[in-house]
Design an enzyme around this catalytic site. Structure first.
Site, PDB file in Angstrom:
ATOM      1  N   ARG A   1      42.365  34.800  27.090  1.00 57.07           N
ATOM      2  CA  ARG A   1      42.297  35.220  28.509  1.00 57.07           C
ATOM      3  C   ARG A   1      43.014  34.279  29.176  1.00 57.07           C
ATOM      4  O   ARG A   1      43.467  33.361  28.803  1.00 57.07           O
ATOM      5  CB  ARG A   1      40.971  35.508  29.075  1.00 57.07           C
ATOM      6  CG  ARG A   1      39.848  34.717  28.432  1.00 57.07           C
ATOM      7  CD  ARG A   1      39.948  33.080  28.514  1.00 57.07           C
ATOM      8  NE  ARG A   1      40.073  32.875  29.950  1.00 57.07           N
ATOM      9  CZ  ARG A   1      40.453  31.738  30.497  1.00 57.07           C
ATOM     10  NH1 ARG A   1      40.908  30.663  29.659  1.00 57.07           N
ATOM     11  NH2 ARG A   1      40.567  31.420  31.854  1.00 57.07           N
ATOM     12  N   GLY A   2      43.076  34.600  30.661  1.00 54.52           N
ATOM     13  CA  GLY A   2      44.110  33.875  31.372  1.00 54.52           C
ATOM     14  C   GLY A   2      45.221  34.386  31.706  1.00 54.52           C
ATOM     15  O   GLY A   2      46.131  34.845  30.540  1.00 54.52           O
ATOM     16  N   ALA A   3      45.845  34.575  32.767  1.00 44.93           N
ATOM     17  CA  ALA A   3      47.068  35.458  32.910  1.00 44.93           C
ATOM     18  C   ALA A   3      48.190  35.030  32.219  1.00 44.93           C
ATOM     19  O   ALA A   3      48.797  35.711  31.610  1.00 44.93           O
ATOM     20  CB  ALA A   3      47.315  35.428  34.607  1.00 44.93           C
TER      21      ALA A   3
ATOM     22  N   GLN B   1      33.730  30.842  32.224  1.00 45.64           N
ATOM     23  CA  GLN B   1      35.104  29.982  31.723  1.00 45.64           C
ATOM     24  C   GLN B   1      34.903  28.454  32.027  1.00 45.64           C
ATOM     25  O   GLN B   1      35.809  27.824  31.292  1.00 45.64           O
ATOM     26  CB  GLN B   1      36.396  30.778  32.349  1.00 45.64           C
ATOM     27  CG  GLN B   1      36.653  32.078  31.750  1.00 45.64           C
ATOM     28  CD  GLN B   1      35.847  33.150  32.602  1.00 45.64           C
ATOM     29  OE1 GLN B   1      35.014  32.991  33.392  1.00 45.64           O
ATOM     30  NE2 GLN B   1      36.417  34.416  32.605  1.00 45.64           N
TER      31      GLN B   1
ATOM     32  N   ASP C   1      46.066  35.135  39.309  1.00 42.83           N
ATOM     33  CA  ASP C   1      46.187  36.020  38.212  1.00 42.83           C
ATOM     34  C   ASP C   1      47.281  37.088  38.891  1.00 42.83           C
ATOM     35  O   ASP C   1      48.186  37.680  38.201  1.00 42.83           O
ATOM     36  CB  ASP C   1      45.147  37.021  37.888  1.00 42.83           C
ATOM     37  CG  ASP C   1      44.291  36.420  36.868  1.00 42.83           C
ATOM     38  OD1 ASP C   1      43.644  35.447  37.235  1.00 42.83           O
ATOM     39  OD2 ASP C   1      44.331  36.869  35.734  1.00 42.83           O
TER      40      ASP C   1
ATOM     41  N   ASN D   1      42.525  35.807  42.088  1.00 42.69           N
ATOM     42  CA  ASN D   1      42.037  34.815  40.946  1.00 42.69           C
ATOM     43  C   ASN D   1      40.436  35.101  40.716  1.00 42.69           C
ATOM     44  O   ASN D   1      39.949  36.076  41.169  1.00 42.69           O
ATOM     45  CB  ASN D   1      41.973  33.368  41.346  1.00 42.69           C
ATOM     46  CG  ASN D   1      41.903  32.416  40.112  1.00 42.69           C
ATOM     47  OD1 ASN D   1      42.658  32.687  39.279  1.00 42.69           O
ATOM     48  ND2 ASN D   1      41.194  31.344  40.358  1.00 42.69           N
ATOM     49  N   LYS D   2      39.843  34.224  39.776  1.00 42.01           N
ATOM     50  CA  LYS D   2      38.491  34.625  39.021  1.00 42.01           C
ATOM     51  C   LYS D   2      37.663  34.903  40.452  1.00 42.01           C
ATOM     52  O   LYS D   2      37.525  34.062  41.315  1.00 42.01           O
ATOM     53  CB  LYS D   2      38.085  33.496  38.250  1.00 42.01           C
ATOM     54  CG  LYS D   2      36.706  33.707  37.552  1.00 42.01           C
ATOM     55  CD  LYS D   2      36.608  34.621  36.926  1.00 42.01           C
ATOM     56  CE  LYS D   2      37.642  35.264  35.890  1.00 42.01           C
ATOM     57  NZ  LYS D   2      37.488  36.525  35.387  1.00 42.01           N
TER      58      LYS D   2
HETATM   59  O1  MRU Z   1      39.261  36.671  33.238  1.00 44.65           O
HETATM   60  P1  MRU Z   1      39.935  35.556  33.113  1.00 44.65           P
HETATM   61  O2  MRU Z   1      39.465  34.598  32.313  1.00 44.65           O
HETATM   62  O3  MRU Z   1      41.318  36.020  32.370  1.00 44.65           O
HETATM   63  O4  MRU Z   1      40.432  34.967  34.252  1.00 44.65           O
HETATM   64  C1  MRU Z   1      41.372  33.695  34.350  1.00 44.65           C
HETATM   65  C2  MRU Z   1      41.621  33.342  35.792  1.00 44.65           C
HETATM   66  O5  MRU Z   1      40.869  33.818  36.640  1.00 44.65           O
HETATM   67  C3  MRU Z   1      42.385  32.323  35.678  1.00 44.65           C
HETATM   68  O6  MRU Z   1      42.245  31.435  36.847  1.00 44.65           O
HETATM   69  C4  MRU Z   1      43.832  32.634  36.093  1.00 44.65           C
HETATM   70  O7  MRU Z   1      44.305  33.660  35.031  1.00 44.65           O
HETATM   71  C5  MRU Z   1      45.122  31.743  35.953  1.00 44.65           C
HETATM   72  S1  MRU Z   1      45.048  30.874  34.353  1.00 44.65           S
HETATM   73  C6  MRU Z   1      46.440  29.904  34.477  1.00 44.65           C
END
Ligand code: MRU
Length: 365
Positions: free
Chosen positions: A54-56, A204, A245, A255-256
């Protein structure tokens, strides 16, 4: 591949292994360090959907490697069959998670190769493997560049950075975006401390960011999301740094879930709020954040903690995974090509149009 020291404990988020993709299972961290092997694009899609990865930016890298797997499996087919197989894989991977723009970006990069009629399937498959590895390498380089620009911005002797979710090595090919800034600042200012929001519902922050900080020896305090206002209002936070994201053309940033709340707190208490993300996270096709699709995830993430039910059976649940922080709450956007100040529209467009600036020469707009 890059230096393993980019990763906490030399743990790799994702790795291409000649015909398969290895990922650390982020659902099990920090208690268990286990790797998942994906042999097909469908395995990769499932890993993205279920948050193994996960993470963009990491999702983008995984999607590129998934396409390389799809091409490898279809490389003996005639051109028509090859094209159909890659169309299916693109559709399947694209449908996994809607918010991170990096997913569509990486698939579009790969599509330019498999659509190239001048390439026979076998040659296209080889070119796609090379491109997937390039996207991986470029992501690590982007994160390092974001870190360097961020370290130019945060110049107080004893910074206290609050971060939300995990925008670290685990969310990227290595080093991280928001945590890339934390790492780069820590290298210059060892009295840095970090507040880590636990980041309900998927935790996370508690599971991944806390783990990365511990492994790097960066002093960090884990707090529940509801404690952020307490510490910010007491003047105990000097900066907020988060990832993104998807960033709309005007600078609104998804973002999250919970990031927006932190941005309001930061604004109320005059704490600089920085969004750290590569320029590839900017979606110039959408004018503002209202066009960003927000993923709604399974209600069990809210009703359960670590597999145990905490809410009554039958209660109605909402679980949006992201929120949008309006550009007016953002002090600066730290990209891999430079720092952009408000109003963000022209600055972001300018960076995208320009050739790369000289490394180590921060470009502020
Ligand atoms: O649901 P996730 O864990 O994929 O969400 C991740 C985030 O919100 C991060 O802050 C974002 O993707 C940036 S990662 C460098």
């Amino acid at each position: 591949m890059s230096d393993p020291s980019d990763h906490p404990s030399a743990v790799r988020t994702i790795e291409w292994r000649d015909g398969s993709v290895l990922m650390i299972d982020q659902r099990k961290l920090p208690l268990v360090e286990e790797y998942v092997t994906c042999s097909t694009w469908e395995d990769v899609a499932e890993a993205i959907r279920t948050m193994v990865i996960r993470g963009a930016p990491a999702i983008g890298v995984a999607a590129a490697m998934g396409m390389a797997l799809a091409a490898r499996a279809a490389r003996e087919l005639p051109r028509d069959g090859f094209t159909r197989a890659l169309q299916d894989a693109t559709k399947g991977l694209f449908s996994t998670r809607p918010t991170a723009v990096n997913l569509g970006w990486a698939l579009a990069e790969m599509e330019q190769v498999w659509r190239d009629q001048a390439l026979a399937p076998k040659a296209a498959a080889e070119a796609m493997e090379r491109l997937a590895l390039q996207i991986y390498e470029d992501d690590v380089a982007s994160c390092r560049s974001i870190g360097a620009y961020g370290a130019e911005l945060i110049t107080v002797e004893e910074p206290v950075i609050l971060t939300h979710c995990n925008a670290g090595a685990l969310a990227t090919a290595g080093y991280g975006t928001a945590l890339g800034v934390v790492r780069a600042v820590f290298a210059r200012r060892p009295r840095l401390r970090v507040f880590v929001d636990e980041t309900r519902p998927f935790l996370q922050g508690a599971r991944l960011t806390a783990w990365e900080m511990l492994h790097e020896g960066i002093p960090a305090d884990l707090i529940t999301d509801s404690m952020a206002g307490y510490f910010i209002s007491k003047g105990m936070v000097t900066h907020v740094v988060v990832g993104a994201d998807r960033i709309a053309a005007n600078g609104d940033a998804a973002n999250k879930i919970g990031t927006y709340t932190v941005s309001v707190l930061a604004k109320e208490h005059d704490v600089p709020f920085y969004v750290a993300a590569p320029l590839s996270t900017v979606d110039f096709a959408i004018p503002d954040g209202s066009h960003i699709p927000i993923e709604e995830r399974d209600e069990a993430e809210v009703t359960h903690i670590a597999g145990s039910r905490v809410a009554p059976e039958g209660v109605r649940v909402r679980n949006p995974a992201f929120d949008v922080t309006p550009a007016r709450n953002i002090t600066a956007i730290i990209t891999d090509r430079g720092v952009v100040l408000p109003p963000f529209g022209a600055g972001l467009r300018g960076l995208a149009a320009e050739p790369l600036s000289k490394e180590g020469d921060p470009c502020v707009r």
